[in-house]
Design a protein around this motif. Sequence first.
Motif, PDB file in Angstrom:
ATOM      1  N   SER A  59     -38.366 -24.562  41.377  1.00 38.47           N
ATOM      2  CA  SER A  59     -39.533 -24.938  42.644  1.00 38.47           C
ATOM      3  C   SER A  59     -40.062 -23.425  43.135  1.00 38.47           C
ATOM      4  O   SER A  59     -41.091 -23.337  43.637  1.00 38.47           O
ATOM      5  N   GLY A  60     -39.331 -22.215  42.729  1.00 38.55           N
ATOM      6  CA  GLY A  60     -39.741 -20.947  43.046  1.00 38.55           C
ATOM      7  C   GLY A  60     -40.028 -20.974  44.690  1.00 38.55           C
ATOM      8  O   GLY A  60     -40.730 -19.987  45.022  1.00 38.55           O
ATOM      9  N   SER A  61     -39.089 -21.511  45.527  1.00 42.41           N
ATOM     10  CA  SER A  61     -39.131 -21.198  46.785  1.00 42.41           C
ATOM     11  C   SER A  61     -38.377 -19.880  47.211  1.00 42.41           C
ATOM     12  O   SER A  61     -38.799 -19.458  48.323  1.00 42.41           O
ATOM     13  N   THR A  62     -37.756 -19.340  46.377  1.00 46.74           N
ATOM     14  CA  THR A  62     -37.081 -18.133  46.701  1.00 46.74           C
ATOM     15  C   THR A  62     -37.340 -16.854  45.755  1.00 46.74           C
ATOM     16  O   THR A  62     -37.381 -15.804  46.044  1.00 46.74           O
ATOM     17  N   SER A  63     -37.839 -17.135  44.655  1.00 48.43           N
ATOM     18  CA  SER A  63     -38.013 -16.264  43.647  1.00 48.43           C
ATOM     19  C   SER A  63     -39.318 -16.814  42.556  1.00 48.43           C
ATOM     20  O   SER A  63     -39.651 -17.930  42.854  1.00 48.43           O
ATOM     21  N   ASN A  64     -39.558 -15.981  41.633  1.00 53.69           N
ATOM     22  CA  ASN A  64     -40.835 -16.348  40.643  1.00 53.69           C
ATOM     23  C   ASN A  64     -40.156 -17.755  39.918  1.00 53.69           C
ATOM     24  O   ASN A  64     -38.964 -17.537  39.640  1.00 53.69           O
ATOM     25  N   PRO A  65     -41.123 -18.675  39.694  1.00 47.81           N
ATOM     26  CA  PRO A  65     -40.661 -19.771  38.963  1.00 47.81           C
ATOM     27  C   PRO A  65     -40.296 -19.539  37.650  1.00 47.81           C
ATOM     28  O   PRO A  65     -40.707 -18.611  37.090  1.00 47.81           O
ATOM     29  N   LYS A  66     -39.258 -20.487  37.232  1.00 49.44           N
ATOM     30  CA  LYS A  66     -38.732 -20.280  35.746  1.00 49.44           C
ATOM     31  C   LYS A  66     -39.107 -21.796  35.147  1.00 49.44           C
ATOM     32  O   LYS A  66     -38.919 -22.667  35.982  1.00 49.44           O
TER      33      LYS A  66
ATOM     34  N   GLY B 104     -23.568 -22.227  51.379  1.00 48.83           N
ATOM     35  CA  GLY B 104     -24.869 -21.588  51.595  1.00 48.83           C
ATOM     36  C   GLY B 104     -24.933 -20.792  50.002  1.00 48.83           C
ATOM     37  O   GLY B 104     -24.054 -20.648  49.093  1.00 48.83           O
ATOM     38  N   ARG B 105     -26.119 -19.881  49.919  1.00 54.27           N
ATOM     39  CA  ARG B 105     -26.313 -19.080  48.816  1.00 54.27           C
ATOM     40  C   ARG B 105     -25.622 -17.734  48.788  1.00 54.27           C
ATOM     41  O   ARG B 105     -25.569 -17.070  50.146  1.00 54.27           O
ATOM     42  N   MET B 106     -25.088 -17.173  47.812  1.00 56.01           N
ATOM     43  CA  MET B 106     -24.488 -15.961  47.785  1.00 56.01           C
ATOM     44  C   MET B 106     -25.382 -14.857  48.382  1.00 56.01           C
ATOM     45  O   MET B 106     -25.175 -14.005  48.974  1.00 56.01           O
ATOM     46  N   ASP B 107     -26.764 -15.018  47.889  1.00 55.23           N
ATOM     47  CA  ASP B 107     -27.589 -13.749  48.387  1.00 55.23           C
ATOM     48  C   ASP B 107     -28.341 -13.750  49.656  1.00 55.23           C
ATOM     49  O   ASP B 107     -29.066 -13.187  50.122  1.00 55.23           O
ATOM     50  N   ARG B 108     -27.433 -14.850  50.475  1.00 54.73           N
ATOM     51  CA  ARG B 108     -28.151 -15.188  51.783  1.00 54.73           C
ATOM     52  C   ARG B 108     -26.816 -14.306  52.743  1.00 54.73           C
ATOM     53  O   ARG B 108     -27.144 -14.329  53.980  1.00 54.73           O
ATOM     54  N   LYS B 109     -25.719 -13.915  52.246  1.00 49.12           N
ATOM     55  CA  LYS B 109     -24.912 -13.311  52.914  1.00 49.12           C
ATOM     56  C   LYS B 109     -25.263 -11.687  52.683  1.00 49.12           C
ATOM     57  O   LYS B 109     -24.685 -11.181  51.576  1.00 49.12           O
ATOM     58  N   ILE B 110     -25.776 -11.009  53.672  1.00 49.85           N
ATOM     59  CA  ILE B 110     -26.172  -9.326  53.196  1.00 49.85           C
ATOM     60  C   ILE B 110     -25.272  -8.728  54.104  1.00 49.85           C
ATOM     61  O   ILE B 110     -24.945  -9.035  55.156  1.00 49.85           O
TER      62      ILE B 110
ATOM     63  N   ASP C 236     -28.396 -17.656  56.585  1.00 49.17           N
ATOM     64  CA  ASP C 236     -28.351 -19.077  56.869  1.00 49.17           C
ATOM     65  C   ASP C 236     -27.600 -19.360  58.679  1.00 49.17           C
ATOM     66  O   ASP C 236     -28.101 -20.298  59.131  1.00 49.17           O
ATOM     67  N   GLU C 237     -26.680 -18.590  58.669  1.00 46.93           N
ATOM     68  CA  GLU C 237     -25.782 -18.884  60.058  1.00 46.93           C
ATOM     69  C   GLU C 237     -27.144 -18.527  61.316  1.00 46.93           C
ATOM     70  O   GLU C 237     -27.176 -19.235  62.279  1.00 46.93           O
ATOM     71  N   LEU C 238     -27.787 -17.425  60.959  1.00 41.59           N
ATOM     72  CA  LEU C 238     -29.091 -16.983  62.020  1.00 41.59           C
ATOM     73  C   LEU C 238     -29.753 -18.206  61.987  1.00 41.59           C
ATOM     74  O   LEU C 238     -30.299 -18.599  63.135  1.00 41.59           O
ATOM     75  N   ALA C 239     -30.202 -18.712  61.034  1.00 42.81           N
ATOM     76  CA  ALA C 239     -31.477 -19.673  60.794  1.00 42.81           C
ATOM     77  C   ALA C 239     -30.880 -20.837  61.508  1.00 42.81           C
ATOM     78  O   ALA C 239     -31.400 -21.735  62.349  1.00 42.81           O
TER      79      ALA C 239
ATOM     80  N   LEU D 199     -35.338 -14.253  56.460  1.00 41.89           N
ATOM     81  CA  LEU D 199     -35.105 -13.535  55.057  1.00 41.89           C
ATOM     82  C   LEU D 199     -34.858 -12.003  55.233  1.00 41.89           C
ATOM     83  O   LEU D 199     -35.036 -11.554  56.313  1.00 41.89           O
ATOM     84  N   SER D 200     -34.500 -11.390  54.040  1.00 45.46           N
ATOM     85  CA  SER D 200     -34.157  -9.999  54.175  1.00 45.46           C
ATOM     86  C   SER D 200     -34.793  -9.278  53.282  1.00 45.46           C
ATOM     87  O   SER D 200     -35.075  -9.958  52.045  1.00 45.46           O
ATOM     88  N   GLU D 201     -35.454  -8.098  53.546  1.00 43.64           N
ATOM     89  CA  GLU D 201     -36.369  -7.607  52.529  1.00 43.64           C
ATOM     90  C   GLU D 201     -36.545  -6.109  53.018  1.00 43.64           C
ATOM     91  O   GLU D 201     -36.865  -5.807  54.447  1.00 43.64           O
ATOM     92  N   ASP D 202     -36.375  -5.248  51.993  1.00 39.03           N
ATOM     93  CA  ASP D 202     -36.501  -3.678  52.363  1.00 39.03           C
ATOM     94  C   ASP D 202     -35.642  -3.353  53.623  1.00 39.03           C
ATOM     95  O   ASP D 202     -36.266  -2.566  54.515  1.00 39.03           O
ATOM     96  N   GLU D 203     -34.658  -3.581  53.521  1.00 36.82           N
ATOM     97  CA  GLU D 203     -33.418  -3.349  54.548  1.00 36.82           C
ATOM     98  C   GLU D 203     -33.713  -3.880  55.844  1.00 36.82           C
ATOM     99  O   GLU D 203     -33.108  -3.434  56.909  1.00 36.82           O
TER     100      GLU D 203
END
Length: 366
Positions: free
Chosen positions: A66-73, A272-278, A288-291, A305-309
Motif C-alpha cells: 500500500s505504501g502508506s508508510t514507506s515507498n511501495p514494494k 502496534g508497529r515496532m517503528d511506532r515506539k520511539i 499509536d498511543e498518542l493518536a 508521525l516522527s521525522e527528523d527527531e
Amino acid sequence: MFKRHLTTVNARDQVAVIKAMKLVISGEITLAVTPGRNSPKSELVLQAMDTESEIDAQIGLLVATSGSTSNPKAVLLSLDAIKASIAAVADELEIPGTWHLVLPLEHVAGQMTALRGLSAQSNLEAPTINAGDPMQLATYAKTIRNNAGPNYITLVPEHLNRLALINELESLKYFDRVIIGAGRVSEPTETLIKNLGLRVTRSYGLTETCGGIVWDGKPLSNVAISLSDIGEVLVSSAMNAFGYRSSPDLNLDTIHTGDLGRFQNGRLQILGRMDRKIKHKGLFVDLDELASFIQQEFSIENAVLSEDERIWVFCQSSEISELESKLIVTFGKHLLGLEIRFMDQLPRTELGKVDNWELKTDWIKK
C-alpha cells in the motif's frame, strides 16, 4: 526456471482485471494490476513493478504494497500461495458463497476478494460503486437482502466508521460475514457493531501473505504464528510470498512483520508497529498511543508521525487550542514543541487508510 512476459491491466478497468484474474487461477498468466490513478506514488509503484522485464512463471500476481508508510514494494505471490490462501479461507467459512468486491483492485485485499469469488463453487459480484461514499455502500448492501446466501464482503475499518456516522451501519446485516483489515474502528462504531449483532471478522495479514491469514486472532489453516524475543510477530505459512521484484531471491519462508503482538487466551493480539515506539528527548513515546488518545479525547481523525527527531500531529479538524497542553499533562513535558497541523481532510490511500507517506513527502519534507 521458466520465465514469461508480465500481463498488466489498469485497476480502473474492472472488467478486464476480473477477466485476467480467471487466467491467473488457471496458471496461464502472471498479472500486475497497475494503479488506477496518476500520482507520484503511482510512479513509484510502476518503477517497483518493472513491468517490462520477464518474470518467473510460478508467480501468479505481482502486487504492490500500500505504501502508506514507506515507498511501495512489488511483492511476488506464487500461484501455489494464492491457491493456499483461497483454500484456507474456504475452510474457515465452510460454506461457499458470493463474494462482493468493492475494494480497489490494485491492492491485495481487492485482488484476493476477486479470486475467492472466481474460485470453484463461489460467485463474484463486482458492483460499480464508490465504497468510500457510505451512502453508495449502504444502498448496495440493501440490494442483497433477498439474495441467496451466504454473502461475504471485505472492507476496511474506515468504511464501517463512515457508515456509522450516517446511521447506516445496520445495512451490513445482510452480509453473512464482513471481513475487515487493519485500521482503527472507533469506539462508537465498535459499540454499534455489538448492539446490531453484525457478523464482523477482524483479519490480520500482509501483502506478503496474500492478505489476511489470522481471523479474530486465530491463524487460518497452514499458518504458523510465533513471537520473537522482543514480541515481533513472525509468520510461516503456505501463503508467504516468493520475495520482491527487486530481490526475488530473498527468503520469505518466515516473515518478520514489524508488528508487535501477544497471545491472550490463545488468540493473537496486535499491539502496534515496532517503528511506532520511539525515543524522544530521552524518553520512550508510543505514537499509536498518542493518536488513540487524540481520537478518544477530541473525537477527531488524526495521524501522529516522527521525522527528523520531531513529532508531528496532523488533525482533521479546525484548530483546537488545548490539544498540546492536554497531551503534555497526560504524557509528560517531553512533548513540548510538538509540530501540530490542522487540516480539512487527511490524505488517504485507495483503501481509506491515512496516507502517512503523503503526509511525510508533501507536508513534513517540504
